[in-house]
Design a protein around this motif. Structure first.
Motif, mmCIF file in Angstrom:
data_model
loop_
_atom_site.group_PDB
_atom_site.id
_atom_site.type_symbol
_atom_site.label_atom_id
_atom_site.label_comp_id
_atom_site.label_asym_id
_atom_site.label_seq_id
_atom_site.Cartn_x
_atom_site.Cartn_y
_atom_site.Cartn_z
ATOM 1 N N MET A 248 0.809 -1.218 0.000
ATOM 2 C CA MET A 248 0.000 0.000 0.000
ATOM 3 C C MET A 248 0.847 1.277 0.000
ATOM 4 O O MET A 248 0.323 2.354 -0.222
ATOM 5 C CB MET A 248 -0.944 0.010 1.205
ATOM 6 C CG MET A 248 -2.116 -0.895 1.046
ATOM 7 S SD MET A 248 -3.187 -0.740 2.498
ATOM 8 C CE MET A 248 -4.559 -1.739 2.002
ATOM 9 N N ARG A 249 2.140 1.140 0.219
ATOM 10 C CA ARG A 249 3.004 2.324 0.117
ATOM 11 C C ARG A 249 3.116 2.787 -1.329
ATOM 12 O O ARG A 249 3.343 3.958 -1.585
ATOM 13 C CB ARG A 249 4.399 2.033 0.680
ATOM 14 C CG ARG A 249 4.375 1.754 2.170
ATOM 15 C CD ARG A 249 5.729 1.656 2.815
ATOM 16 N NE ARG A 249 6.745 1.037 1.971
ATOM 17 C CZ ARG A 249 7.987 0.831 2.344
ATOM 18 N NH1 ARG A 249 8.379 1.186 3.552
ATOM 19 N NH2 ARG A 249 8.850 0.263 1.544
ATOM 20 N N GLU A 250 2.965 1.861 -2.280
ATOM 21 C CA GLU A 250 3.101 2.203 -3.700
ATOM 22 C C GLU A 250 1.801 2.082 -4.483
ATOM 23 O O GLU A 250 1.643 2.721 -5.511
ATOM 24 C CB GLU A 250 4.146 1.299 -4.360
ATOM 25 C CG GLU A 250 5.550 1.525 -3.861
ATOM 26 C CD GLU A 250 6.554 0.653 -4.586
ATOM 27 O OE1 GLU A 250 6.325 0.327 -5.766
ATOM 28 O OE2 GLU A 250 7.553 0.284 -3.959
ATOM 29 N N LEU A 251 0.893 1.236 -4.018
ATOM 30 C CA LEU A 251 -0.347 0.978 -4.750
ATOM 31 C C LEU A 251 -1.521 1.638 -4.036
ATOM 32 O O LEU A 251 -1.483 1.824 -2.823
ATOM 33 C CB LEU A 251 -0.585 -0.533 -4.847
ATOM 34 C CG LEU A 251 0.533 -1.347 -5.495
ATOM 35 C CD1 LEU A 251 0.248 -2.835 -5.360
ATOM 36 C CD2 LEU A 251 0.682 -0.966 -6.948
ATOM 37 N N PRO A 252 -2.577 1.975 -4.786
ATOM 38 C CA PRO A 252 -3.758 2.562 -4.151
ATOM 39 C C PRO A 252 -4.359 1.613 -3.106
ATOM 40 O O PRO A 252 -4.380 0.389 -3.303
ATOM 41 C CB PRO A 252 -4.732 2.761 -5.309
ATOM 42 C CG PRO A 252 -3.905 2.718 -6.545
ATOM 43 C CD PRO A 252 -2.722 1.861 -6.230
ATOM 44 N N VAL A 253 -4.856 2.185 -2.039
ATOM 45 C CA VAL A 253 -5.402 1.395 -0.932
ATOM 46 C C VAL A 253 -6.555 0.506 -1.399
ATOM 47 O O VAL A 253 -6.586 -0.692 -1.099
ATOM 48 C CB VAL A 253 -5.864 2.317 0.219
ATOM 49 C CG1 VAL A 253 -6.621 1.531 1.273
ATOM 50 C CG2 VAL A 253 -4.680 3.028 0.837
ATOM 51 N N GLY A 254 -7.507 1.076 -2.123
ATOM 52 C CA GLY A 254 -8.662 0.304 -2.565
ATOM 53 C C GLY A 254 -8.287 -0.864 -3.454
ATOM 54 O O GLY A 254 -8.770 -1.984 -3.269
ATOM 55 N N THR A 255 -7.416 -0.627 -4.407
ATOM 56 C CA THR A 255 -6.963 -1.690 -5.309
ATOM 57 C C THR A 255 -6.190 -2.748 -4.537
ATOM 58 O O THR A 255 -6.420 -3.947 -4.719
ATOM 59 C CB THR A 255 -6.084 -1.103 -6.433
ATOM 60 O OG1 THR A 255 -6.855 -0.155 -7.163
ATOM 61 C CG2 THR A 255 -5.578 -2.182 -7.363
ATOM 62 N N SER A 256 -5.290 -2.311 -3.676
ATOM 63 C CA SER A 256 -4.484 -3.256 -2.890
ATOM 64 C C SER A 256 -5.371 -4.161 -2.056
ATOM 65 O O SER A 256 -5.201 -5.387 -2.047
ATOM 66 C CB SER A 256 -3.525 -2.506 -1.967
ATOM 67 O OG SER A 256 -2.634 -1.731 -2.699
ATOM 68 N N TYR A 257 -6.312 -3.559 -1.359
ATOM 69 C CA TYR A 257 -7.170 -4.344 -0.474
ATOM 70 C C TYR A 257 -8.044 -5.298 -1.277
ATOM 71 O O TYR A 257 -8.196 -6.469 -0.900
ATOM 72 C CB TYR A 257 -8.022 -3.424 0.393
ATOM 73 C CG TYR A 257 -8.838 -4.180 1.404
ATOM 74 C CD1 TYR A 257 -8.225 -4.835 2.477
ATOM 75 C CD2 TYR A 257 -10.214 -4.275 1.274
ATOM 76 C CE1 TYR A 257 -8.971 -5.556 3.388
ATOM 77 C CE2 TYR A 257 -10.959 -4.990 2.182
ATOM 78 C CZ TYR A 257 -10.344 -5.628 3.240
ATOM 79 O OH TYR A 257 -11.086 -6.340 4.141
ATOM 80 N N ALA A 258 -8.613 -4.833 -2.369
ATOM 81 C CA ALA A 258 -9.472 -5.688 -3.186
ATOM 82 C C ALA A 258 -8.699 -6.878 -3.758
ATOM 83 O O ALA A 258 -9.199 -8.013 -3.757
ATOM 84 C CB ALA A 258 -10.104 -4.872 -4.312
#
Length: 104
Positions: free
Chosen positions: A50-60
């Motif tokens: 999540m430091r590099e990727l969007p939170v929503g995309t990472s979590y999904a």
């Protein structure tokens, strides 16, 4: 690198979810230890990604990988019944995870 860590973290989510079920409310030591280790590594990897990727995309993606693998493992081991509908829905979930990677 963040995507690789995220995928590994999703796999570890399936490990800790399965171990949690087998721990029988933490009364069995081995699955309880596997649960704890996999949980810490999975969450740590998710946080790293999540430091590099969007939170929503990472979590999904993390949840999608973990949920898919957990159900697939349960069906392969016979602890959950297999049905055409389940297989189709899991394939759709995996397709959505791949789609999130493709549009990112």
């Amino acid at each position: 690198m963040a995507w690789l860590v995220l995928v590994v973290s999703g796999v570890l989510e399936a490990v800790w979810a399965t171990a949690l079920g087998r721990s029988e409310a933490f009364t069995r030591p081995a699955p309880s230890v596997v649960f704890g280790i996999a949980l810490v590594l999975s969450m740590g990897g998710l946080a790293y990604a999540m430091r590099e990727l969007p939170v929503g995309t990472s979590y999904a993606v993390w949840v999608g990988i973990g949920a898919s693998l957990t159900v697939i493992y349960a069906m392969v081991t016979g602890t959950e019944p297999v049905s055409a509908a389940k297989v189709l829905l899991i394939a759709g979930l995996i397709g959505c995870v791949i789609g999130l990677k493709a549009v990112s």
